[in-house]
Design a protein around this motif. Sequence first.
Motif, short mmCIF file in Angstrom:
data_model
loop_
_atom_site.label_atom_id
_atom_site.label_comp_id
_atom_site.label_asym_id
_atom_site.label_seq_id
_atom_site.Cartn_x
_atom_site.Cartn_y
_atom_site.Cartn_z
N GLU A 191 70.14 6.83 89.87
CA GLU A 191 70.48 7.28 91.43
C GLU A 191 69.20 8.22 91.76
N GLY A 192 68.86 7.42 92.98
CA GLY A 192 67.67 8.44 93.83
C GLY A 192 66.59 8.23 93.64
N SER A 193 66.01 7.09 92.46
CA SER A 193 64.72 6.65 92.65
C SER A 193 64.37 5.63 92.96
N VAL A 194 63.09 5.41 93.47
CA VAL A 194 62.12 5.01 94.39
C VAL A 194 62.01 3.52 93.75
N ILE A 195 62.57 2.61 94.31
CA ILE A 195 62.83 0.78 93.31
C ILE A 195 61.68 0.43 94.62
N ALA A 196 61.02 0.42 95.79
CA ALA A 196 60.63 -0.48 96.48
C ALA A 196 59.94 0.09 96.69
N GLN A 197 58.36 -0.19 97.93
CA GLN A 197 57.76 0.91 99.10
C GLN A 197 57.29 -0.02 100.37
N GLU A 198 57.28 0.11 101.46
CA GLU A 198 56.54 -0.64 102.28
C GLU A 198 55.59 0.09 103.44
N PRO A 199 54.88 -0.37 103.64
CA PRO A 199 53.56 -0.77 102.60
C PRO A 199 53.31 -0.84 100.79
N SER A 200 52.47 -1.93 100.79
CA SER A 200 52.75 -1.28 99.03
C SER A 200 51.66 -0.74 98.98
N PRO A 201 51.33 -0.35 97.98
CA PRO A 201 50.16 1.00 97.18
C PRO A 201 48.80 0.64 97.55
N GLY A 202 48.09 0.96 98.07
CA GLY A 202 46.44 0.70 98.28
C GLY A 202 46.17 0.07 99.98
N ALA A 203 47.28 0.36 100.20
CA ALA A 203 47.17 -0.18 101.52
C ALA A 203 47.03 0.80 102.75
N THR A 204 45.80 0.27 103.80
CA THR A 204 45.40 1.70 104.32
C THR A 204 46.52 1.60 105.77
N LEU A 205 46.65 3.01 106.55
CA LEU A 205 47.26 3.27 107.65
C LEU A 205 47.15 4.58 107.79
N ALA A 206 47.36 4.10 109.54
CA ALA A 206 46.60 5.38 110.40
C ALA A 206 47.64 7.06 109.95
N ARG A 207 47.19 7.92 109.72
CA ARG A 207 47.63 9.15 109.49
C ARG A 207 48.69 9.46 110.68
N GLU A 208 49.96 9.83 109.79
CA GLU A 208 51.10 9.83 110.35
C GLU A 208 52.00 8.47 110.57
N SER A 209 51.39 7.58 110.18
CA SER A 209 52.20 6.45 110.08
C SER A 209 53.83 6.63 109.16
N VAL A 265 65.27 3.56 98.32
CA VAL A 265 65.27 4.30 96.78
C VAL A 265 67.22 4.13 96.09
N ALA A 266 66.94 4.33 94.93
CA ALA A 266 68.75 3.30 94.30
C ALA A 266 69.77 3.97 94.52
N THR A 267 70.98 3.47 94.35
CA THR A 267 72.20 4.43 94.57
C THR A 267 72.91 3.55 93.69
N GLN A 268 74.34 4.42 93.12
CA GLN A 268 74.87 4.22 92.44
C GLN A 268 76.26 3.43 93.80
N PRO A 269 76.45 2.14 92.99
CA PRO A 269 77.35 1.28 94.41
C PRO A 269 78.86 1.73 94.23
N GLY A 270 79.61 2.07 94.50
CA GLY A 270 80.85 2.91 95.15
C GLY A 270 81.79 2.13 94.52
N ALA A 271 82.84 2.58 93.73
CA ALA A 271 84.15 1.45 93.54
C ALA A 271 85.09 2.84 93.41
#
Length: 502
Positions: A364-382, A388-394
């Motif tokens: 719960e609460g862990s990062v499982i993916a991101q966009e853009p990928s690591p190492g990409a170049t972006l303008a600051r404040e982008s 983020v993973a969350t447990q399915p409600g049941a």
Amino acid sequence: MVPLLDEQFSVLAEVSRQGFVRLYQVEASGGQKGWLFWFEVHTPEARTAFHRYKNAIRRLETQGFLPEGVVVSANPGRYYAFWPERPKGLLKTRRLKPVLEILKPFGYSEADLELGEENGQVRVVRLFPQVGHPPSSPQTQTEAMPPPAHKGAQPPGARRRWIGWLPGLLMLALGSLALLEAAHRYLNPPEYVLPDLVGKTPRQALEAVRGFGLQVEFAEGSDPSLPEDRVLKQTPDPGTRVKPGRRLELVVNKPRLGNVPTVVGRSLEDARRALEAAGYRVAGVTRIASGDTADTVLASIPREGQPIRPGEGVRLLVSSGARSPIRETLVPDLSGLTEEQARYILAVAELQAQVTRVPSGAPEGSVIAQEPSPGATLARESVVQIIVATQPGANQPKPSPFPPPRLAAPPPPEPPPSPGSGTQTNPTPPGPAERRVVVSYTLPENLPNAVVVITVQDEVIVNTLFEGPVEQPWSFNQEVVVRGSAILRVVVNGQLAVESPL
């Protein structure tokens, strides 16, 4: 003509010059007078000294010990720090302690600063830069027997009196036997064989030796790799024969946690040595463009002062050198971090976080993916999108308020048609017999939480009895009706845990 520094500070006097640092008395364009330390940054030594000085000032500012009006410039060819004039004062040693603790990792001491007060709060009025190499921070640191009867004839009633003494004599005999038995047990105590108590909780260990008459003593040990509050060692060893009154010592695991040392503002190698000296290791290095000197540590995860087990890793965010003139930055690797840690790293990299939560079997609460990928170049404040993973409600299905239906006995088979009746029918094969079974499952103690799916497959259908996240303590018990042979399957966190016929 009065010379100007950075086109905004008029030089009133040059106070001193030492190595690559000059001290001027200046007047700002707004009329504010003060002191300006000007750095001639032409060598690696001068650059390192300036950035250490600048990082120390930043730390004072974030902790609220810096007065208003202090200006620090790290532009090429204009490396300086301006301190506005403020009244100085003598403060008690206990009030200096927080400031000295902040400056200690950067090599500054009480002799390098001037202090004052502002609205009752301690303020650093001026911090003198160090021209030489700063000193390395220290990191290597429990009743008589009845009289005999008279010879001769007994007086009347003597026999009755003798019979009246019988209960007392009987009690005396029983007491003597009990005393003899106690003396025998004292002189010849029984022996017991010590069981293996390693891995048990203190309560389980006491239950295992209850009745042995031992003097149980507890001591504390530390093994971060093993569960807390478990017996690490016992003395005497398992299998030893002991008698009542023997001393039994149990060492219970109480893992000792340390704190992450201060590494922000240090070079990567200096931070690595500080972590190793404190018993930790560098788990990973993420580099971003920054105005700080290359290989200068900008942040750590966990942050400084947070508790951490010995031997665990610390991730470092490190400057890759001068910033791009078009204000670009690199996207750091956020995989495996918590949402809070990912937001902190993005803020240091001057990027914004956009969080999307999706059901997942990950923690719960862990990062499982991101966009853009690591190492990409972006303008600051982008914006960087993090998943983020969350447990399915049941919800666990509620039991029916109605009693389960009773199973009626199958009807008797119809008699075969008599010969010559003129009718002939095809017999219908009987279906699988129904029966009632109880399904039960308990979540293992070593799983604090999990996603559980419980199904029963008989000869007719696959029935899902429960599906959803659970937390300790949790158990399942339900009576179900199956047809013919049936199989129970329990899947925990996507892995088949139980497959058993019913």
